[in-house]
Design an enzyme around this catalytic site. Structure first.
Site, PDB file in Angstrom:
ATOM      1  CG  HIS A 252      74.204  79.346 -35.823  1.00 13.64           C
ATOM      2  ND1 HIS A 252      74.524  78.595 -36.940  1.00 13.64           N
ATOM      3  CD2 HIS A 252      74.408  78.528 -34.757  1.00 13.64           C
ATOM      4  CE1 HIS A 252      74.877  77.377 -36.579  1.00 13.64           C
ATOM      5  NE2 HIS A 252      74.822  77.299 -35.259  1.00 13.64           N
TER       6      HIS A 252
ATOM      7  CE1 TYR B 264      83.302  77.249 -39.504  1.00 17.73           C
ATOM      8  CE2 TYR B 264      82.748  78.945 -37.893  1.00 17.73           C
ATOM      9  CZ  TYR B 264      82.811  78.503 -39.211  1.00 17.73           C
ATOM     10  OH  TYR B 264      82.354  79.311 -40.228  1.00 17.73           O
ATOM     11  NE  ARG B 265      79.434  69.850 -36.702  1.00 20.04           N
ATOM     12  CZ  ARG B 265      78.924  70.784 -37.503  1.00 20.04           C
ATOM     13  NH1 ARG B 265      78.980  72.063 -37.166  1.00 20.04           N
ATOM     14  NH2 ARG B 265      78.342  70.452 -38.638  1.00 20.04           N
TER      15      ARG B 265
ATOM     16  N   GLY C 199      74.222  62.484 -20.182  1.00 24.78           N
ATOM     17  CA  GLY C 199      74.917  63.509 -19.409  1.00 24.78           C
ATOM     18  C   GLY C 199      74.905  64.871 -20.074  1.00 24.78           C
TER      19      GLY C 199
ATOM     20  CD  GLU D 124      69.483  76.023 -18.138  1.00 27.01           C
ATOM     21  OE1 GLU D 124      69.648  77.105 -18.731  1.00 27.01           O
ATOM     22  OE2 GLU D 124      68.378  75.655 -17.697  1.00 27.01           O
ATOM     23  CB  SER D 125      75.543  74.261 -22.581  1.00 29.43           C
ATOM     24  OG  SER D 125      76.131  74.684 -21.364  1.00 29.43           O
TER      25      SER D 125
END
Length: 365
Positions: free
Chosen positions: A170, A173-174, A323, A327-328
């Site tokens: 896993h 990065y954000r 919103g 699924e993602s």
């Protein structure tokens, strides 16, 4: 004939220098407008319009978006090369009514990867109250009950292999920005990479951690030990009193020493993912296994699901956000998992050896 300067004119052109400078500037501006991104190196078109990305290339929002798009494509294509029958990622580019969108890539039922998901999201909106509370709990000075516009972008992946001897990986990065009521902005980076084996191969663990340590050491030699411990603590399944896997690195709220240095650090860690993981896939994807190993893999995947749905901050933030694209968000979950009442491995088994390490995290490098 060579052109020469004479009293403010460019001989051989009939143009004064001021006119020439104006023409040259106009041509340069036109060239900027006509530039196009080489989108073939991505899995899909970026979320932000190309003209916007290219018009302000120093904007950290734009730099982060292009970096994560590149990481997504490099990782997906590296995984595709390991499949035997040419399986490819399904690419789903989506937009969000509230602002922004993403690119979700999923490979399912492959010969090597039972389910692999690599997601990019670039979203804007207003922070929901639950997210504000979550951020305040970890020290963010955010005012409650006021509108707080935010920007968030990131790349995340979870890879569930078919062979139980290939570990799950896993990474995430954000980059995050929040606009405060006085117009100022808070920004920070977060991320990490961690490994979840089903059977412990200590040489794999050392390779994985050594690769991440090298990426950290290029920027600050204090990073790896600090972020390795943070990872061990974060991925602890409290109700099981065990770790989800053998760790890696994890960090959040990085805003030092400056934005450029923080971005370079995150970029270096993201680029270390493929070399940390692909050799393990190549080493074990043809290992022999039977039903016993498969059932153990499914039990461990059940623990993975428990952590993601009960504790994971990223999953919670996604589910809280208006919103949200569920699924993602839930692509990290495996196709198959198993729960068995009061299961305990035999004390002289390889399964037991793994559990001992999960209950007592080790230093690998």
């Amino acid at each position: 004939m060579k052109s020469q300067h004479f009293r403010g004119f460019l001989l051989g052109t009939g143009l004064g220098l001021s006119t020439f400078a104006t023409v040259t500037y106009a041509q340069a501006e036109a060239a900027k407008v006509n530039r196009k991104l080489n989108t073939s190196k991505y899995m899909a078109e970026p979320i932000t319009d190309q003209s916007v990305l290219l018009s302000d290339e120093d904007n950290m929002r734009h730099r982060m978006e292009l970096m994560i798009m590149e990481i997504q494509a490099q990782f997906c294509r590296a995984l595709e090369t390991e499949e035997y029958s040419g399986q490819k990622f399904k690419v789903d580019r989506w937009m969000r009514q509230e602002g922004g969108g993403g690119v979700t890539c999923v490979l399912q039922d492959g010969d090597v990867f039972e389910k692999a998901g690599v997601n990019v999201s670039v979203v804007t909106g207003s922070l929901p109250p639950a997210a504000v509370q979550q951020m305040r709990a970890r020290g963010k000075e955010l005012t409650e009950n006021v509108k707080l516009p935010f920007f968030a972008s990131g790349v995340s992946a979870v890879i569930h292999p078919r062979n139980p001897h290939v570990p799950t990986i896993h990474f995430n990065y954000r980059y995050f920005e929040v606009e405060l009521p006085d117009g100022t902005k808070q920004w920070w980076f977060g991320g990490g990479t961690d490994l979840t084996p089903y059977y412990l191969d200590e040489s794999d663990a050392r390779h994985f951690h050594k690769t991440l340590k090298s990426a950290c050491d290029e920027h600050d030699t204090t990073y790896y030990p600090k972020f390795k411990k943070w990872c061990d603590d974060y991925f602890h399944i409290k109700h099981r009193n065990e770790s989800r896997g053998i760790g890696g690195i994890f960090f959040d709220d990085i805003d030092e020493p400056n934005q450029e240095a923080a971005f370079n650090f995150v970029t270096g860690c993201a680029r270390a993912v493929t070399p940390s993981y692909l050799p393990l896939v190549q080493k074990h994807k043809n290992d022999a296994y039977g039903n016993k190993e498969r059932q153990w893999q499914l039990l461990r995947r059940g623990r993975y699901v428990e952590f993601n749905l009960i504790y994971d901050r990223g999953t919670k933030f996604g589910l809280y956000t208006p919103g949200a694209r569920y699924e993602s968000i839930l692509m990290s979950l495996p196709l198959h998992a198993r729960w068995e009442y009061m299961h305990a491995p035999n004390e002289k088994s390889k399964e037991y050896d793994l559990v001992q390490v999960l209950q007592n995290p080790k230093e690998w490098v």
